[in-house]
Write a protein that holds these residues in place. Structure first.
Motif, PDB file in Angstrom:
ATOM      1  N   ALA A 143      -4.611  27.882  26.477  1.00  0.00           N
ATOM      2  CA  ALA A 143      -5.915  27.283  26.749  1.00  0.00           C
ATOM      3  C   ALA A 143      -6.783  27.441  25.504  1.00  0.00           C
ATOM      4  N   GLU A 144      -7.502  26.388  25.137  1.00  0.00           N
ATOM      5  CA  GLU A 144      -8.237  26.383  23.872  1.00  0.00           C
ATOM      6  C   GLU A 144      -9.295  27.466  23.808  1.00  0.00           C
ATOM      7  N   ASP A 145      -9.890  27.813  24.953  1.00  0.00           N
ATOM      8  CA  ASP A 145     -10.996  28.758  24.933  1.00  0.00           C
ATOM      9  C   ASP A 145     -10.599  30.147  25.387  1.00  0.00           C
ATOM     10  N   LYS A 146      -9.296  30.419  25.488  1.00  0.00           N
ATOM     11  CA  LYS A 146      -8.849  31.728  25.932  1.00  0.00           C
ATOM     12  C   LYS A 146      -7.792  32.271  24.973  1.00  0.00           C
ATOM     13  N   PRO A 147      -7.758  33.586  24.782  1.00  0.00           N
ATOM     14  CA  PRO A 147      -6.692  34.163  23.963  1.00  0.00           C
ATOM     15  C   PRO A 147      -5.334  33.867  24.592  1.00  0.00           C
ATOM     16  N   ALA A 148      -4.328  33.652  23.760  1.00  0.00           N
ATOM     17  CA  ALA A 148      -3.010  33.297  24.266  1.00  0.00           C
ATOM     18  C   ALA A 148      -2.285  34.501  24.848  1.00  0.00           C
ATOM     19  N   ARG A 149      -2.455  35.674  24.248  1.00  0.00           N
ATOM     20  CA  ARG A 149      -1.673  36.825  24.673  1.00  0.00           C
ATOM     21  C   ARG A 149      -2.538  37.788  25.476  1.00  0.00           C
ATOM     22  N   PRO A 150      -2.105  38.131  26.678  1.00  0.00           N
ATOM     23  CA  PRO A 150      -2.909  39.025  27.515  1.00  0.00           C
ATOM     24  C   PRO A 150      -2.539  40.479  27.301  1.00  0.00           C
ATOM     25  N   ASN A 151      -3.412  41.369  27.736  1.00  0.00           N
ATOM     26  CA  ASN A 151      -2.980  42.723  28.029  1.00  0.00           C
ATOM     27  C   ASN A 151      -2.099  42.653  29.277  1.00  0.00           C
ATOM     28  N   ILE A 152      -1.181  43.599  29.425  1.00  0.00           N
ATOM     29  CA  ILE A 152      -0.227  43.565  30.539  1.00  0.00           C
ATOM     30  C   ILE A 152      -0.222  44.918  31.226  1.00  0.00           C
ATOM     31  N   ILE A 153      -0.352  44.904  32.539  1.00  0.00           N
ATOM     32  CA  ILE A 153      -0.258  46.121  33.355  1.00  0.00           C
ATOM     33  C   ILE A 153       0.750  45.871  34.456  1.00  0.00           C
ATOM     34  N   LEU A 154       1.713  46.760  34.593  1.00  0.00           N
ATOM     35  CA  LEU A 154       2.705  46.691  35.660  1.00  0.00           C
ATOM     36  C   LEU A 154       2.581  47.957  36.501  1.00  0.00           C
ATOM     37  N   VAL A 155       2.204  47.778  37.767  1.00  0.00           N
ATOM     38  CA  VAL A 155       2.063  48.898  38.706  1.00  0.00           C
ATOM     39  C   VAL A 155       3.178  48.796  39.740  1.00  0.00           C
ATOM     40  N   MET A 156       3.891  49.903  39.963  1.00  0.00           N
ATOM     41  CA  MET A 156       4.995  49.902  40.931  1.00  0.00           C
ATOM     42  C   MET A 156       5.083  51.248  41.636  1.00  0.00           C
ATOM     43  N   PRO A 157       4.798  51.309  42.936  1.00  0.00           N
ATOM     44  CA  PRO A 157       5.000  52.548  43.693  1.00  0.00           C
ATOM     45  C   PRO A 157       6.472  52.737  44.046  1.00  0.00           C
ATOM     46  N   ASP A 158       6.760  53.823  44.727  1.00  0.00           N
ATOM     47  CA  ASP A 158       8.133  54.221  45.026  1.00  0.00           C
ATOM     48  C   ASP A 158       8.337  54.321  46.536  1.00  0.00           C
ATOM     49  N   ASP A 159       9.393  53.700  47.032  1.00  0.00           N
ATOM     50  CA  ASP A 159       9.825  53.831  48.425  1.00  0.00           C
ATOM     51  C   ASP A 159       8.867  53.219  49.437  1.00  0.00           C
TER      52      ASP A 159
END
Length: 484
Positions: A18-34
């Motif tokens: 998108a022309e008005d947005k940065p191309a690369r985001p910060n990334i967060i992956l959240v995953m609980p267990d069981d």
């Protein structure tokens, strides 16, 4: 424990910027267990309260047929390699068979090569020995416990710091143990938030991986959280829900910080609702599925998968396509602009989800996904070919080579229709046979011999003093390993 037979190209062109947005985001992956698919109120649970995750569900693209492996270390291995965990040597959760092959190129290494700062906060469970630790696999920062659960110890290489519990655990922080004060979920999110703040101030894009140990047994949670459910459900379920509540609350704090810091719009948040099927909560509500953690049925592998990136795609939509944890690697590689060529092209089996994130009705050719619980006795891989396994496409699943279910009409896998569809059975069997043959040369941990002393314990004693307990000595005795 999932394998995908590729029917489309491995890598597609980068996402249009998108022309008005940065191309690369910060990334967060959240995953609980069981935690199970049915343990969230937004997905139908009648008792558990998950208001933050419910709000995230409303804002996200939701993959409603998303699958992981039936146990924990295998899922982590598949996420970080983009291929079935067996091909990384991960066929168990203990006994050196949880160690991700050192030949595997990890997702963290790929993101780091693209200029991302990388951090992991929580449960690692891909090897406790030094060569397997996060800083050797692409992470700049780590705060983790050992083994598969806080306080666990098994013969060989998998074991946590001695005496650890969910409250005030000793955690390994960038190679040194820290004696903490607080509940584990608060500690992992707290460090992740502090680290994210540092990356924000430095202007670095970041990948924050927050794989929580809750709600894995032992079921230990703050008394306040337990009391919110006491008397409504059995005690173990009340503690289980109380553990999930600590995640929901901390996720809310993280989201508030992202908004206050101006990072919300250009952060891709992936919430993977569990690393395997459900456990303590499945008898209360299992979303109509059969099975749970450690089984090859839908209840053992189907999990919530919510993706939110406000700057780039619209939330509040469901995607019905058959998708899996192996798709996370190619998706994030595409997002940051890393082509999957050379060795990566041979390694990664998943597909980028980018077309579906942009348009839930995008073309998505059918595929095979293979589940195998593994965990066979030492030296018996060949005999376990058809034990606790399944292969499926978007309609049918063949379980243990003798049960066929039509998921379109029978999502609960109640009626075996194997005699009615011989052509489908033959097709699924042929694909499974090929997958099994392909995986065998890569089972690199089957004959591995671990150290006599758990690496985390040895490191802890060197730092703080002390030595093995009677139980530790028992586990070091070769006779205790005879059942492997």
């Amino acid at each position: 424990m999932i394998f995908a037979a590729l029917l489309t190209p491995l890598y597609v062109s980068p996402l249009p910027a998108a022309e008005d947005k940065p191309a690369r985001p910060n990334i967060i992956l959240v995953m609980p267990d069981d935690v199970g698919y049915g343990d969230y109120s937004c997905l139908g649970n009648p008792v558990n309260r998950t208001p933050v995750i419910d709000a995230l569900w409303r804002q996200s693209v939701r993959f409603t047929d998303f699958h992981v492996s039936p146990t924990c270390a295998p899922t982590r291995s598949a996420i970080f390699s983009g291929r079935h965990e067996f091909k990384n040597g991960v066929t168990h959760t203990i006994l050196e068979r949880e160690r991700m092959s050192l030949d595997t190129i990890t997702l963290a290494q790929v993101l780091k090569s693209a200029g991302y700062a990388t951090g992991v906060f929580g449960k690692w469970h891909l090897g406790d020995e030094t060569p397997y630790l996060p800083d050797r696999r692409g992470f700049d920062e780590y705060l983790i416990h050992g083994a598969g659960g806080i306080g666990q110890t098994y013969p060989g290489s998998g074991g946590d710091a001695p005496g650890n519990m969910y409250q005030n655990p000793a955690l390994l922080h960038n190679g040194r143990f820290e004696k903490t004060e607080g509940y584990c979920t608060d500690l992992f999110f707290g460090q992740a938030i502090r680290w994210i703040d540092g990356q924000r101030k430095s202007g670095s894009p970041f990948f924050a991986y927050i794989p929580l140990n809750v709600a894995h047994a032992p079921l230990q949670c703050p008394e306040e959280n337990y009391q919110h459910y006491a008397g409504q459900v059995p005690e173990n379920v009340a503690r289980f829900f109380g553990m999930i509540e600590t995640m929901d609350r901390n996720l809310g704090v993280l989201l508030e910080r992202l908004k206050a810091w101006g990072l919300e719009d250009n952060t891709l948040l992936v919430f993977l609702g569990s690393d395997n099927g459900g456990t303590a909560g499945v008898k209360l509500f299992n979303a109509g599925m059969r099975g749970s953690k450690g089984t090859p049925y839908q209840g053992g592998t189907r999990v919530p998968s919510f993706w939110r990136w406000p700057a780039r795609f619209q939330g509040g939509r469901d995607v019905a396509a058959l998708t899996a944890q192996i798709d996370i690697f190619p998706t994030l590689a595409q997002v940051v602009g890393v082509p999957l060529d050379g060795k990566l092209q041979k390694q990664v089996e998943g597909r980028s989800l980018a077309p579906l994130l942009a348009d839930p009705r995008a073309e998505w050719p059918d595929r095979f996904l293979v589940t195998h619980v593994g965990r066979w006795p030492h030296g018996q891989a060949a005999q376990a070919k058809f034990s606790n396994c399944s292969i499926r496409d978007s309609r049918f699943t063949l379980v243990n080579n003798r049960e066929l279910y039509d998921l379109a009409s029978d999502p609960g896998e109640a009626k075996n229709v194997i005699d009615a569809h011989p052509d489908e059975v033959a097709r699924l069997r042929a694909a499974y046979d090929q997958w099994w043959s392909d995986a065998q040369p890569l089972l690199v941990n089957e004959d591995a011999v671990g150290p006599k002393i758990n690496p985390f314990k040895e490191r802890y004693w060197k730092q703080f003093g002390g030595g093995p307990s009677a139980e530790d000595l028992r586990l070091m005795d070769p006779a205790s390993l005879s059942g492997r």
